[in-house]
Design an enzyme around this catalytic site. Structure first.
Site, PDB file in Angstrom:
ATOM      1  N   THR A 198      -2.534   3.056   8.622  1.00  0.00           N
ATOM      2  CA  THR A 198      -3.803   2.414   8.291  1.00  0.00           C
ATOM      3  C   THR A 198      -4.545   3.156   7.177  1.00  0.00           C
ATOM      4  O   THR A 198      -5.100   2.535   6.272  1.00  0.00           O
ATOM      5  CB  THR A 198      -4.714   2.313   9.529  1.00  0.00           C
ATOM      6  N   GLY A 199      -4.563   4.485   7.242  1.00  0.00           N
ATOM      7  CA  GLY A 199      -5.272   5.257   6.225  1.00  0.00           C
ATOM      8  C   GLY A 199      -4.629   5.141   4.855  1.00  0.00           C
ATOM      9  O   GLY A 199      -5.334   4.983   3.839  1.00  0.00           O
TER      10      GLY A 199
END
Length: 275
Positions: A198-199
């Protein structure tokens, strides 16, 4: 030949053999949002949804050779920095970026979603050079603490996006802080284990927006929407923290709109703004 060349996004990050994070997630994200991804791989990892089994840093000279090769021929409109294999590579990269006038999105990758450590103390200390170079720094809450806390990082970087996924409670809040102003995004916490990358995805999506000339807040807004849609489209692979659905089951943009609609986003407004 396209009348308008795509924004050229140089991604400096590690490779994830499982395809969910790192260079692999970055490439998929940039391409999905209309950019042209180029890479300088800083480390090779053996990893899957269960964790990181091995890490092999790429020698600094080879990392810099990749960067110089790309810039000398193709050029770049924005840079995304993710996992850095060594402190020496971090300092060499900072030296190079100081000579360039490009927006840099710095994602200070320290720990994988599985909990595996991807940056030692020397690398984290070298990260401080990127804070002053970055147009935006995107730490999660543990990374922010490792960098000295919000007050210190706000003093050192031009803009800070504090990612709230590691916080408590049913609502996740991301905060963009720049020039004393603050903007917030809130969305329900998803009951899913498909959160690997996600990051990386968020930072690469923002870098693509900046390379396209979007104002920072707009680039963040679109990037957060893309991450939410990719989470909704996760394919459910692996036995641990699985990958998101970067391809969104695609044929093109219309599937993104459908995924956004399922998540309660105003897909018509999103299409009008970003289509």
């Amino acid at each position: 030949m396209s009348a308008t060349p795509p924004p050229r996004i140089l991604i400096v990050a590690g490779s994830d053999s499982g395809g969910g994070a790192g260079i692999q997630a970055d490439i998929k994200t940039v391409a999905m949002l209309g950019g042209y991804p180029m890479t300088a791989i800083t480390a090779i990892t053996a990893q899957n949804t269960l964790g990181v089994q091995a890490v092999h840093p790429v020698p600094t000279d080879m990392v810099m050779a990749q960067i110089d090769s790309v810039l000398a021929d193709i050029g770049a409109d924005a840079v995304k920095i993710g996992m850095i294999g060594s402190a020496g590579t971090a300092h060499a990269l900072a030296d190079r970026l100081e000579a360039l006038d490009l927006p840099v999105v710095f994602d200070p990758v320290m720990i994988a979603t599985s909990g595996s450590v991807l940056a030692d103390a020397d690398v984290i200390d070298a990260f401080r050079r990127f804070l002053g170079l970055a147009a935006l720094t995107t730490p999660n809450l543990p990374e922010l603490a490792a960098l000295g806390g919000e007050a210190m990082v706000r003093h050192q970087t031009r803009a800070l996006l504090v990612k709230g996924g590691h916080g408590e409670g049913p609502v996740i809040e991301d905060r963009l802080v720049e020039s004393g102003a603050e903007q917030r995004w809130q969305h329900p916490r998803r009951d899913t284990t498909s959160t690997h990358g996600t990051g990386c995805t968020l930072a690469s999506a923002i870098a693509t927006g900046l390379g396209q000339g979007l104002p920072l807040a707009d680039a963040v807004d679109r990037a957060i929407a893309f991450v939410q849609a990719a989470l909704a489209a996760a394919p459910g692979l692996g036995q641990g923290h699985g990958p998101m659905g970067h391809g969104l089951g695609m044929v093109p943009f219309y599937h993104l709109l459908a995924a956004l609609s399922r998540e309660g986003w105003d897909a018509a407004a999103f299409a009008a703004r970003w289509g």
